[in-house]
Design a protein around this motif. Sequence first.
Motif, PDB file in Angstrom:
ATOM      1  N   PHE A 213       1.145  -0.798  -0.091  1.00 47.08           N
ATOM      2  CA  PHE A 213       0.590  -0.047   0.135  1.00 47.08           C
ATOM      3  C   PHE A 213       0.516   1.390   0.016  1.00 47.08           C
ATOM      4  O   PHE A 213       0.083   2.091  -0.343  1.00 47.08           O
ATOM      5  N   LEU A 214       1.780   1.189   0.720  1.00 45.60           N
ATOM      6  CA  LEU A 214       3.208   2.806   0.927  1.00 45.60           C
ATOM      7  C   LEU A 214       3.455   2.397  -0.209  1.00 45.60           C
ATOM      8  O   LEU A 214       3.481   3.644  -0.175  1.00 45.60           O
ATOM      9  N   LEU A 215       3.710   1.270  -1.151  1.00 44.43           N
ATOM     10  CA  LEU A 215       4.872   1.956  -2.232  1.00 44.43           C
ATOM     11  C   LEU A 215       3.959   1.929  -3.779  1.00 44.43           C
ATOM     12  O   LEU A 215       4.334   2.277  -4.530  1.00 44.43           O
ATOM     13  N   HIS A 216       2.703   1.924  -3.548  1.00 42.90           N
ATOM     14  CA  HIS A 216       2.069   1.450  -4.574  1.00 42.90           C
ATOM     15  C   HIS A 216       1.791   3.611  -5.298  1.00 42.90           C
ATOM     16  O   HIS A 216       1.597   4.401  -4.395  1.00 42.90           O
ATOM     17  N   MET A 217       1.844   3.484  -5.913  1.00 45.33           N
ATOM     18  CA  MET A 217       1.973   5.115  -6.735  1.00 45.33           C
ATOM     19  C   MET A 217       0.470   5.469  -7.317  1.00 45.33           C
ATOM     20  O   MET A 217      -0.066   4.825  -7.716  1.00 45.33           O
ATOM     21  N   GLN A 218       0.150   6.453  -6.306  1.00 44.01           N
ATOM     22  CA  GLN A 218      -0.737   7.233  -7.100  1.00 44.01           C
ATOM     23  C   GLN A 218      -1.717   7.210  -8.298  1.00 44.01           C
ATOM     24  O   GLN A 218      -1.008   7.732  -9.821  1.00 44.01           O
ATOM     25  N   SER A 219      -2.779   6.315  -8.512  1.00 42.91           N
ATOM     26  CA  SER A 219      -3.630   6.783  -9.902  1.00 42.91           C
ATOM     27  C   SER A 219      -4.431   7.913 -10.450  1.00 42.91           C
ATOM     28  O   SER A 219      -4.646   8.040 -11.658  1.00 42.91           O
ATOM     29  N   GLN A 220      -4.064   8.217  -9.520  1.00 39.57           N
ATOM     30  CA  GLN A 220      -5.878   9.514  -9.148  1.00 39.57           C
ATOM     31  C   GLN A 220      -4.369  10.918  -8.661  1.00 39.57           C
ATOM     32  O   GLN A 220      -3.505  10.981  -9.056  1.00 39.57           O
ATOM     33  N   SER A 221      -5.638  11.769  -9.277  1.00 44.85           N
ATOM     34  CA  SER A 221      -4.516  13.089  -8.693  1.00 44.85           C
ATOM     35  C   SER A 221      -4.075  12.568  -7.568  1.00 44.85           C
ATOM     36  O   SER A 221      -3.787  12.670  -6.600  1.00 44.85           O
ATOM     37  N   PRO A 222      -2.851  13.410  -7.273  1.00 45.23           N
ATOM     38  CA  PRO A 222      -1.694  13.887  -6.372  1.00 45.23           C
ATOM     39  C   PRO A 222      -1.662  14.218  -5.186  1.00 45.23           C
ATOM     40  O   PRO A 222      -1.288  13.946  -3.974  1.00 45.23           O
ATOM     41  N   GLU A 223      -3.183  15.080  -5.703  1.00 45.53           N
ATOM     42  CA  GLU A 223      -3.568  15.825  -4.227  1.00 45.53           C
ATOM     43  C   GLU A 223      -3.793  14.911  -3.031  1.00 45.53           C
ATOM     44  O   GLU A 223      -4.986  15.208  -1.744  1.00 45.53           O
ATOM     45  N   GLU A 224      -4.563  13.934  -3.984  1.00 49.71           N
ATOM     46  CA  GLU A 224      -5.556  13.044  -2.691  1.00 49.71           C
ATOM     47  C   GLU A 224      -4.333  12.355  -1.595  1.00 49.71           C
ATOM     48  O   GLU A 224      -3.708  11.905  -1.372  1.00 49.71           O
ATOM     49  N   ILE A 225      -5.698  12.151  -1.274  1.00 45.89           N
ATOM     50  CA  ILE A 225      -4.476  11.060   0.740  1.00 45.89           C
ATOM     51  C   ILE A 225      -5.049  10.007   0.054  1.00 45.89           C
ATOM     52  O   ILE A 225      -6.347   9.549  -0.080  1.00 45.89           O
ATOM     53  N   GLU A 226      -4.205   9.061   0.547  1.00 50.10           N
ATOM     54  CA  GLU A 226      -4.842   7.208   0.855  1.00 50.10           C
ATOM     55  C   GLU A 226      -4.779   7.279   2.149  1.00 50.10           C
ATOM     56  O   GLU A 226      -3.309   6.936   2.784  1.00 50.10           O
ATOM     57  N   VAL A 227      -5.516   6.106   2.156  1.00 51.40           N
ATOM     58  CA  VAL A 227      -5.351   5.487   3.470  1.00 51.40           C
ATOM     59  C   VAL A 227      -5.524   4.467   3.538  1.00 51.40           C
ATOM     60  O   VAL A 227      -6.466   4.021   3.379  1.00 51.40           O
ATOM     61  N   LEU A 228      -4.990   3.885   4.875  1.00 53.93           N
ATOM     62  CA  LEU A 228      -5.035   2.481   5.497  1.00 53.93           C
ATOM     63  C   LEU A 228      -5.457   2.448   6.543  1.00 53.93           C
ATOM     64  O   LEU A 228      -4.733   2.341   7.931  1.00 53.93           O
ATOM     65  N   PRO A 229      -6.909   1.712   6.708  1.00 57.66           N
ATOM     66  CA  PRO A 229      -7.197   1.463   8.217  1.00 57.66           C
ATOM     67  C   PRO A 229      -6.361  -0.312   8.626  1.00 57.66           C
ATOM     68  O   PRO A 229      -6.185  -0.880   8.301  1.00 57.66           O
TER      69      PRO A 229
END
Length: 528
Positions: A213-229
């Motif tokens: 999850f942490l190393l995965h490159m964002q496919s959406q806008s770079p401004e988006e926040i990715e969250v892992l609970p």
Amino acid sequence: MHCCSPHVLASVESAVSTVHSLLHPLCDLPDKSPQMEMLLSAVLGEVVTKSINFLFRKCSKLQEQDVENRLGILLRAQVIMDEAMGRHITNQAMLLQLDMLRRAMHQGYYMLDTFRCQCHDEMDTKDQVLSQYFSISKANSLKGLCYSNRNTQILEQLQKTLDNLSSMILDMEEVVMFLASYRRLHRQPYSMHLLLGNCMFGRQMEAELSVKFLLHMQSQSPEEIEVLPIIGPGKVGKSTLVAHVCKEERVHNHFSEILWLHDHDLTDELAFREGCAMKLQNCVTNLNNDKSILVVVELVGDLTENAWNRLCSASKQCLPRGIKIIVTSQSEMVVRFGTTQALTLSYLPQEALWYFFKTLAFGSTDPEMHPRLVQLAMEIARMLNGSLNGANIFSSLMRDNFDIHFWCKLLAFLRELIQYNLSKFGDTPFDLLNQNRPVEFERIATPSVEFLVSQQYQCSSQEETQTPTIGLQDVIFGSFQNHGKFDILLWKSQIPPYYSYFNTCEIRKLKTTGTKRKRSTKNGAAII
């Protein structure tokens, strides 16, 4: 005494019938004296007892040989898992297969030790059963000789587990070959109890999913926040998992900064502005152009929408590109903040906890040389309710006091501790402490003194000001005396985040001997 197969029981019946037929003419003599009756009874008892002993030894030997001949399967699984632990494996399919093999191996060792303990118990009671043989009818006594249906069930489960393990090993030939393609981890000279005591046990799959999850490159806008609970009950290992993931070289090189936040950083708006927002701004100052920031939020319960929105808003304002957040909590409500599937941690299965606990408790000593200690250790492990912290605390205590009398006393203490708190508070002491509820217990050395554990807490090595020198053993078994509240050191973890675990205790005097809980002693230990 081992449970017998039908053909062995038939042999026992045949032996008894033969002896009866041989002695029957003598028994029917009209003028036999009382002395003759006693002699015939003694002869009959001796012959039948020796016959039964012979048949049961033969039965036991066959069962043990069948089990011992198949132990090579467990050893092969052990070799594969030891090799896997020494490799840096990133393939999730391989990790899944290895995780399945690990679970089957743990179950195999658990069933094997359960079988051996059961056999040891039944051998101790064999003479009692035989001595009662002639006090009941032949049919009932033969039923008594085969009373251990549990042993048969354990043996069947063990054989089924070994069959399953054997099939899994055959299916993993390619996995074993691929293991050599992964780089080796730097390890100290081999000693399993040192290795398990200095690594994260049983969470390899969850760790690799977090790293992915942490190393995965964002496919959406770079401004988006990715969250892992990451959710799970208290003391299940959430902080340990995150600390290991953040220490992973790939993660460490991927992020410029790792920011750690807690409940108090987010719940109050003023504290957020003065603490959390400032920390974010400092991270931006140190930010490299080609790297991002990881924010780890450690919660106990839930977080309000306003508090979460404040964090997200501040993050977007401060950071030029998207950030990643890991949020850990005991509450399932935080799952709603996630942008990917949540990781759920549970307490270890009993089989895995036993493997871990036995390895640490016996250290470099061979458990097979101490069958009675294995029995005691297994009973203690079952009382820990899957708690890794409890396994670490009590295994360390047992390894430092490798003595059957001490282990008996520890088992008696845990029995009383659990029984009393269940009757008074309706829950086990481990669950009570996880819920920040008080726990009461009496010390073994001076049962007139009662202790109240009002709080359990942990702190990192950086947060420690003055470490208490009072240990758990001093409180339970020693002559330690104090007044008021004081802290005791339970255990110092040797793995990230290197927490030290403490209990806040208070001594209370029991009013009269009439209010004391009754104890009975056996082999010098208090038994409930």
